[in-house]
Write an enzyme that holds these catalytic residues in place. Structure first.
Site, PDB file in Angstrom:
ATOM      1  N   SER A 141       0.843  -1.194   0.000  1.00  0.00           N
ATOM      2  CA  SER A 141       0.000   0.000   0.000  1.00  0.00           C
ATOM      3  C   SER A 141       0.882   1.250   0.000  1.00  0.00           C
ATOM      4  O   SER A 141       1.663   1.454  -0.931  1.00  0.00           O
ATOM      5  CB  SER A 141      -0.968  -0.018   1.193  1.00  0.00           C
ATOM      6  OG  SER A 141      -1.974   0.965   1.052  1.00  0.00           O
ATOM      7  N   GLU A 245      -1.957  -2.395  -8.020  1.00  0.00           N
ATOM      8  CA  GLU A 245      -3.150  -2.687  -7.232  1.00  0.00           C
ATOM      9  C   GLU A 245      -3.645  -1.383  -6.638  1.00  0.00           C
ATOM     10  O   GLU A 245      -2.921  -0.389  -6.618  1.00  0.00           O
ATOM     11  CB  GLU A 245      -2.841  -3.701  -6.114  1.00  0.00           C
ATOM     12  CG  GLU A 245      -1.817  -3.239  -5.068  1.00  0.00           C
ATOM     13  CD  GLU A 245      -2.421  -2.413  -3.936  1.00  0.00           C
ATOM     14  OE1 GLU A 245      -3.637  -2.546  -3.667  1.00  0.00           O
ATOM     15  OE2 GLU A 245      -1.693  -1.617  -3.322  1.00  0.00           O
ATOM     16  N   HIS A 315      -5.082  -5.127  -1.445  1.00  0.00           N
ATOM     17  CA  HIS A 315      -5.746  -5.001  -0.150  1.00  0.00           C
ATOM     18  C   HIS A 315      -6.729  -6.156   0.031  1.00  0.00           C
ATOM     19  O   HIS A 315      -7.944  -5.993   0.050  1.00  0.00           O
ATOM     20  CB  HIS A 315      -6.454  -3.655  -0.048  1.00  0.00           C
ATOM     21  CG  HIS A 315      -5.516  -2.496   0.049  1.00  0.00           C
ATOM     22  ND1 HIS A 315      -4.707  -2.101  -1.003  1.00  0.00           N
ATOM     23  CD2 HIS A 315      -5.234  -1.645   1.073  1.00  0.00           C
ATOM     24  CE1 HIS A 315      -3.984  -1.054  -0.630  1.00  0.00           C
ATOM     25  NE2 HIS A 315      -4.283  -0.764   0.627  1.00  0.00           N
TER      26      HIS A 315
END
Length: 346
Positions: A141, A245, A315
């Site tokens: 992330s 992502e 995630h």
């Protein structure tokens, strides 16, 4: 000089200054360096490069997870600090990272969480020192900012995967052991989970463009990666396998970010693309929204390079631990990434 001629000349001059930075970054010549190997019983450092935690239990869980994996744990001095949404000041967070790399007892570094703010510490990191003390760093992330800075500025291979306070389910723990402890050349293939369905629905990969490609793996969270555009912390994209992502982004924002990658010349340079999960990125109610699959087709099909989507990256509860900077082979038909070379020192 007429204003039109002046503006045209200035634009060309600006383009001459900016385009080479994307086509051939100055950092492209930095030789790749592999982290030292990690073994059971070693000391793992915990750091918080981004957001603060709102529950001290998260820090305890991160430490307990590392201990359950067989490690001693050393917490950064500012692990529980807070300044607004951040886990301490920029200097404190960067200082903890620098200290962990410099500490001879620490053999790997795990980020306890993501959030926002890692990019703020990038100018404060001691990259020459980090290169002299190469260690595995794990996170995902917002930690994408660190992965790309470590690769572009120190040449260091790092690992995109679970954060310390995240889920250490059986799949993630097994990935950790296989990649970081046993140092296998792993093939990353989605778990086949048909459940009681006649055909598999969960964890399906979808081929966008067929074929195979080899190259160095770069990428991470799309929004964090794009936020580094124009900085020296992006790696060279030429011939690379790009993985992406994201989470909680409306499709129009995904479209905008992929447009930025295309306009800066990054997409035209890659050898292949794998898109993981875009969690909570549905178009929602309203008129005329593109879907994420449509957007990916728009941007990736014209590249004429192998590409697929749906990989267990992002995630999600079960996620691959990918070597950022490692050599891999992408098979868009099979929906796999395969490590080609060791990513730790012998």
């Amino acid at each position: 000089m007429h204003r039109r001629h002046f503006i045209g000349s200035a634009a060309l001059a600006t383009a001459g200054l900016l385009l080479p930075a994307f086509a051939a970054p100055a950092t492209a010549a930095i030789r790749r360096v592999l982290p030292v190997p990690l073994n059971p019983g070693d000391t793992v450092g915990l750091v918080a490069p981004s957001a603060a935690t709102d529950d001290p239990l998260d820090l305890q869980l991160a430490a307990e997870a590392m201990q359950a994996l067989g490690f001693q744990v050393k917490a950064g001095p500012h692990l529980g600090s807070r300044r607004g949404h951040l886990a301490g000041t920029d200097a404190e967070r960067a200082g903890d990272i620098n200290a962990m790399f410099a500490d001879p007892q620490v053999r790997a570094i795990v980020c306890v969480r993501g959030g926002s703010g890692a990019a703020r510490v990038l100018p404060l990191l001691d990259y020459p020192m980090i290169r002299r003390n190469p260690k595995a760093l794990l996170g995902y992330s917002d930690i994408t900012a660190l992965h790309n800075a470590l690769l572009s500025q120190a040449g260091l291979v790092s690992f995109h995967g679970p954060i310390g306070s995240g889920s250490w389910n059986a799949f993630n723990a097994d990935q950790f052991r296989r990649v970081l402890l046993e140092r296998q050349l792993v093939e990353f293939r989605n778990v086949a989970d048909r459940g009681d369905e006649l055909v598999q629905r969960r964890n399906r990969t979808v081929t966008i463009a067929p074929g195979r490609a080899r190259g160095e793996l770069v990428g991470g969270n799309l929004s964090v990666l794009v936020a580094l555009a124009g900085s020296r912390y992006l790696p060279d994209f030429r011939g690379k396998i790009l993985f992406l992502e994201d989470v909680g982004e409306a499709p129009y924002r995904v479209d905008r970010m992929l447009s930025t990658l295309r306009l800066m010349g990054a997409l035209d340079q890659v050898a292949g693309v794998v898109f993981g999960e875009c969690t909570d990125c549905d178009p929602g109610e309203g008129y005329g929204s593109l879907t994420v699959p449509q957007i990916l087709d728009d941007y990736l099909l014209p590249l004429k390079v192998p590409a697929y989507r749906g990989a267990m990256i992002g995630h999600i509860r079960q996620q691959f631990i990918l070597p950022v900077g490692g050599q891999v082979e992408l098979d868009a038909d099979a929906g796999t990434l395969r490590m080609l070379e060791p990513v730790f020192q012998h």
